[in-house]
Design a protein around this motif. Structure first.
Motif, PDB file in Angstrom:
ATOM      1  N   LYS A   1      23.976 -85.869  11.289  1.00 61.47           N
ATOM      2  CA  LYS A   1      24.167 -84.685  12.130  1.00 61.47           C
ATOM      3  C   LYS A   1      24.340 -83.432  11.268  1.00 61.47           C
TER       4      LYS A   1
ATOM      5  N   THR B   1      20.999 -82.459   9.940  1.00 63.98           N
ATOM      6  CA  THR B   1      20.163 -81.926  11.024  1.00 63.98           C
ATOM      7  C   THR B   1      20.483 -80.452  11.255  1.00 63.98           C
ATOM      8  N   ALA B   2      21.787 -80.140  11.321  1.00 61.82           N
ATOM      9  CA  ALA B   2      22.203 -78.749  11.517  1.00 61.82           C
ATOM     10  C   ALA B   2      21.761 -77.880  10.346  1.00 61.82           C
TER      11      ALA B   2
ATOM     12  N   ASP C   1      13.385 -87.975  13.130  1.00 59.22           N
ATOM     13  CA  ASP C   1      13.823 -87.612  14.482  1.00 59.22           C
ATOM     14  C   ASP C   1      13.520 -86.167  14.860  1.00 59.22           C
ATOM     15  N   HIS C   2      13.435 -85.281  13.862  1.00 61.29           N
ATOM     16  CA  HIS C   2      13.259 -83.854  14.140  1.00 61.29           C
ATOM     17  C   HIS C   2      12.153 -83.249  13.265  1.00 61.29           C
TER      18      HIS C   2
ATOM     19  N   LEU D   1      29.718 -81.077  15.646  1.00 63.64           N
ATOM     20  CA  LEU D   1      30.510 -80.956  14.428  1.00 63.64           C
ATOM     21  C   LEU D   1      31.306 -79.654  14.415  1.00 63.64           C
TER      22      LEU D   1
ATOM     23  N   VAL E   1      16.590 -87.633   9.628  1.00 68.73           N
ATOM     24  CA  VAL E   1      16.399 -86.294  10.212  1.00 68.73           C
ATOM     25  C   VAL E   1      14.913 -85.949  10.256  1.00 68.73           C
TER      26      VAL E   1
ATOM     27  N   LYS F   1      26.208 -77.588  17.898  1.00 71.99           N
ATOM     28  CA  LYS F   1      25.139 -78.237  18.659  1.00 71.99           C
ATOM     29  C   LYS F   1      25.070 -79.738  18.356  1.00 71.99           C
ATOM     30  N   GLN F   2      25.463 -80.103  17.129  1.00 75.21           N
ATOM     31  CA  GLN F   2      25.450 -81.501  16.709  1.00 75.21           C
ATOM     32  C   GLN F   2      26.804 -82.191  16.909  1.00 75.21           C
TER      33      GLN F   2
ATOM     34  N   GLU G   1      26.633 -91.437  10.452  1.00 71.49           N
ATOM     35  CA  GLU G   1      26.179 -90.690  11.632  1.00 71.49           C
ATOM     36  C   GLU G   1      26.523 -89.207  11.502  1.00 71.49           C
ATOM     37  N   THR G   2      27.725 -88.920  11.016  1.00 74.00           N
ATOM     38  CA  THR G   2      28.131 -87.532  10.804  1.00 74.00           C
ATOM     39  C   THR G   2      27.252 -86.868   9.750  1.00 74.00           C
TER      40      THR G   2
END
Length: 351
Positions: free
Chosen positions: A234, A237-238, A326-327, A53, A323, A50-51, A230-231
């Motif tokens: 992500k 976040t996952a 943003d979430h 990756l 994270v 979803k991210q 950036e990775t």
């Protein structure tokens, strides 16, 4: 019409192919422990995909020391470790901790996933920590269970020399207890629960108690994080989405654990998961800085490590703070971090 259909399928396949090509590949390492199951959950539930990756999981390692050795060898880019990070940094690895896989951002103490299990006839009494004196106890040196037993002895008024500590990988502890090669062991889940089921007469001496603040970080080399910020965001976040799913679906999370920890049975996994979800909090706060500092301080005071490092240089909170910003919905089921412990990207911890 047929030509249009073929053209449409060709375009769809082309988009899928382009999407696959843009997926960022990386390998992450984990230890064979219930509290590290967020990683395979993120893979199996598609949270990494979803991210954008494409994450491969390196084989589950016996301890964090093994995971860090693999990181240093280039076998993975991110691993999940706790106390072993300290020794690795002191040996020259330029590591940064990015977020918790287990611990607490809201309070100082958290160790509910660690327990001491004793065998019948050992002379150890349930709940009587002073009865550990003179006993042979298995621990994995340089890991969180080692730190736990050291802190427990200290709080009880005993010294490390009052017991015989035997360096043992967690998967071997149950066998050692069954063979009466040790009187007790200190371990993280699922091994205490496994021993209670597999060793006749085995009993839990103590579990948790907030003797320590649990250390369990996502860790990577600083050079990799700097080049892949950036990775990293992500990835976290996952992982945060996987954590929330695990907290809300402990029985299903336990099923995932049985696929990743060799020999783990569903009933054991479910029992362990109830303790695990109490410490699943990917966020970082001043409490986590203090936890790392306190671990260093304890190991240094006992002469186990000969020097220390500035924890501010080896925690990188920017990705997880991004994270969290943003979430926020991924942490909405958790207690809020107290204002006194909340941090910003430029936070500096002072003991």
């Amino acid at each position: 019409m047929k030509r249009l259909l073929i053209l449409g399928l060709t375009l769809m396949l082309g988009v899928a192919s382009a999407s696959a090509q843009t997926m960022v590949k990386l390998t992450a390492g984990m230890v064979a422990s219930i509290d590290q199951i967020g990683l395979p959950i993120a893979v199996e539930r598609g949270f990494f995909e979803k991210q954008g990756l494409d994450v491969t999981i390196a084989r589950p390692y016996a301890t964090g020391v093994d995971a860090l050795n693999a990181l240093q060898a280039g076998e993975s880019q991110i691993v999940q470790v706790g106390v072993p990070m300290i020794g690795a940094v002191l040996r020259g690895m330029d590591l940064v901790a990015l977020g918790n896989y287990s611990g607490s951002a809201t309070k100082a103490g958290s160790d509910g996933t660690v327990a001491i299990i004793a065998r019948e006839g050992s002379g150890i009494e349930k709940g009587n920590l002073k009865s550990l004196k003179g006993k042979k106890i298995a621990a994995s040196f340089g890991t969180i269970n080692h730190l736990y037993i050291l802190a427990l002895l200290d709080k009880t008024g005993l010294k490390p020399d009052d017991v015989t500590l035997v360096n043992t990988p967690p998967p071997d502890m149950t066998v050692a207890l069954l063979a009466k090669g040790i009187d007790a062991f200190v371990g993280w889940d699922p091994w205490p629960i496994v021993a209670l089921k597999d060793v006749p007469g085995a009993f839990e001496v103590v579990r948790g108690g907030e003797f320590i603040a649990y250390l369990g970080f996502n860790v990577a080399l600083r050079s990799w994080v700097d080049q892949n910020m950036e990775t990293t965001v992500k990835f976290l976040t996952a992982m945060s989405e996987a954590d929330q799913w695990m907290r809300k679906n402990p029985k299903q999370a336990a099923q995932v654990a049985t696929r990743w920890i060799p020999g783990l049975k569903q009933d054991v996994a479910e029992a362990a998961m109830q303790f695990n979800i109490q410490q699943v909090d990917r966020r970082l706060s001043a409490n986590n800085y203090r936890a790392l500092w306190a671990a260093e301080d304890k190991l240094s005071s006992l002469g186990i490590i000969k020097s220390t490092f500035d924890v501010n240089k080896h925690l990188q909170p920017k990705p997880i703070l991004q994270v969290m910003k943003d979430h926020p919905q991924l942490f909405s089921d958790l207690a809020p971090i107290p204002d006194s412990a909340a941090i910003k990207p430029d936070f500096v911890f002072k003991p």
